[in-house]
Design an enzyme around this catalytic site. Sequence first.
Site, PDB file in Angstrom:
ATOM      1  N   SER A  41      22.070 -24.650 -35.834  1.00  0.00           N
ATOM      2  CA  SER A  41      21.858 -23.224 -35.610  1.00  0.00           C
ATOM      3  C   SER A  41      23.091 -22.481 -36.103  1.00  0.00           C
ATOM      4  CB  SER A  41      21.695 -22.971 -34.107  1.00  0.00           C
ATOM      5  OG  SER A  41      21.904 -21.607 -33.790  1.00  0.00           O
TER       6      SER A  41
ATOM      7  N   TYR B  48      23.571 -23.924 -24.844  1.00  0.00           N
ATOM      8  CA  TYR B  48      22.898 -24.074 -26.148  1.00  0.00           C
ATOM      9  C   TYR B  48      23.935 -24.150 -27.271  1.00  0.00           C
ATOM     10  CZ  TYR B  48      19.842 -22.813 -30.088  1.00  0.00           C
ATOM     11  OH  TYR B  48      19.159 -22.797 -31.277  1.00  0.00           O
TER      12      TYR B  48
HETATM   13  C1  BGC Z   1      18.202 -19.246 -31.676  1.00  0.00           C
HETATM   14  C2  BGC Z   1      17.503 -17.919 -31.732  1.00  0.00           C
HETATM   15  C3  BGC Z   1      18.447 -16.814 -32.130  1.00  0.00           C
HETATM   16  C4  BGC Z   1      19.229 -17.186 -33.365  1.00  0.00           C
HETATM   17  C5  BGC Z   1      20.256 -16.133 -33.743  1.00  0.00           C
HETATM   18  C6  BGC Z   1      18.975 -19.471 -32.946  1.00  0.00           C
HETATM   19  O1  BGC Z   1      19.668 -20.680 -32.850  1.00  0.00           O
HETATM   20  O2  BGC Z   1      17.249 -20.272 -31.497  1.00  0.00           O
HETATM   21  O3  BGC Z   1      16.931 -17.645 -30.482  1.00  0.00           O
HETATM   22  O4  BGC Z   1      17.709 -15.620 -32.383  1.00  0.00           O
HETATM   23  O5  BGC Z   1      19.871 -18.403 -33.161  1.00  0.00           O
HETATM   24  O6  BGC Z   1      21.043 -15.740 -32.658  1.00  0.00           O
END
Ligand code: BGC
Length: 261
Positions: free
Chosen positions: A145, A158
């Site tokens: 991410s 996360y």
């Molecule tokens: C998340 C999203 C978020 C994006 C940007 C991703 O890793 O799953 O929920 O919108 O990051 O912040």
Amino acid sequence: MYTDLKNKVAIITGGSKGIGTAVSERFGKEQMKVVVNYHSDEEGAQEAVELIEKAGGKAIAVQADVSTEEGNQALIDAAIKEFGNLDLWVNNAGMENRYETHKLPLEEWEKVTKVNLTGVFLGTKAALNYFLEQDKKGNIINMSSVHEQIPWPTFAHYAASKGGVKLFSESVAMEYAARNIRVNCIGPGAINTPINAKKFEDPEQLKTTTSMVPMQRIGDPSEVAAAAAWLASEESSYVTGITLFVDGGMTLYPAFQGGKG
Ligand code: BGC
């Protein structure tokens, strides 16, 4: 289209929705053979299977909990039984929930890190063992991410899991590079997926998030799938240990847009 991908066998975890389904469909267009893993959304996985087959590939849906060794073993077993081989493992399954950190229950921390980080470790381990046993080259793609790099208040667990995925992947990429096993991450930004559906239904939220993207739009899952296809193919044969951000520029410090600062 990447002609070398035809008939290649891939496992994709969390294939029943969002980016997982988009990658599945793209692999179908590449005429690959795909094991579509799901945890609880059997219907979503069946839809992904149909998309793959309609696009020209072959697929089966397999239920498994990727945070367990048995779950990951079940995926390898299914790939071998059904397609006789494995070329690519995509660790895509992930989850997120907003919590203020001082209120974050330990169980929630454990749930998220178990799927997002331990799951990536176990999938990678299963794939490595198969590639090493077969003495063949291998390819692993981990769905990270932008939050492997960008801190995210109220999503600290996360972000911690994604930061972990980044350094885990880089370490493993280095460890097995000489064995011809490539390990790369994809770092999606704000993408139109079910995980974000509620957030982007709110016009204010949508506006806020869009303003954090230099390209001024939310990404489409197919744009993440295109990155997966490239990393899967031999066109990226000399690429290992990277994170390919697919984020419209979100990782570029957008607060500085227009020369501010
Ligand atoms: C998340 C999203 C978020 C994006 C940007 C991703 O890793 O799953 O929920 O919108 O990051 O912040």
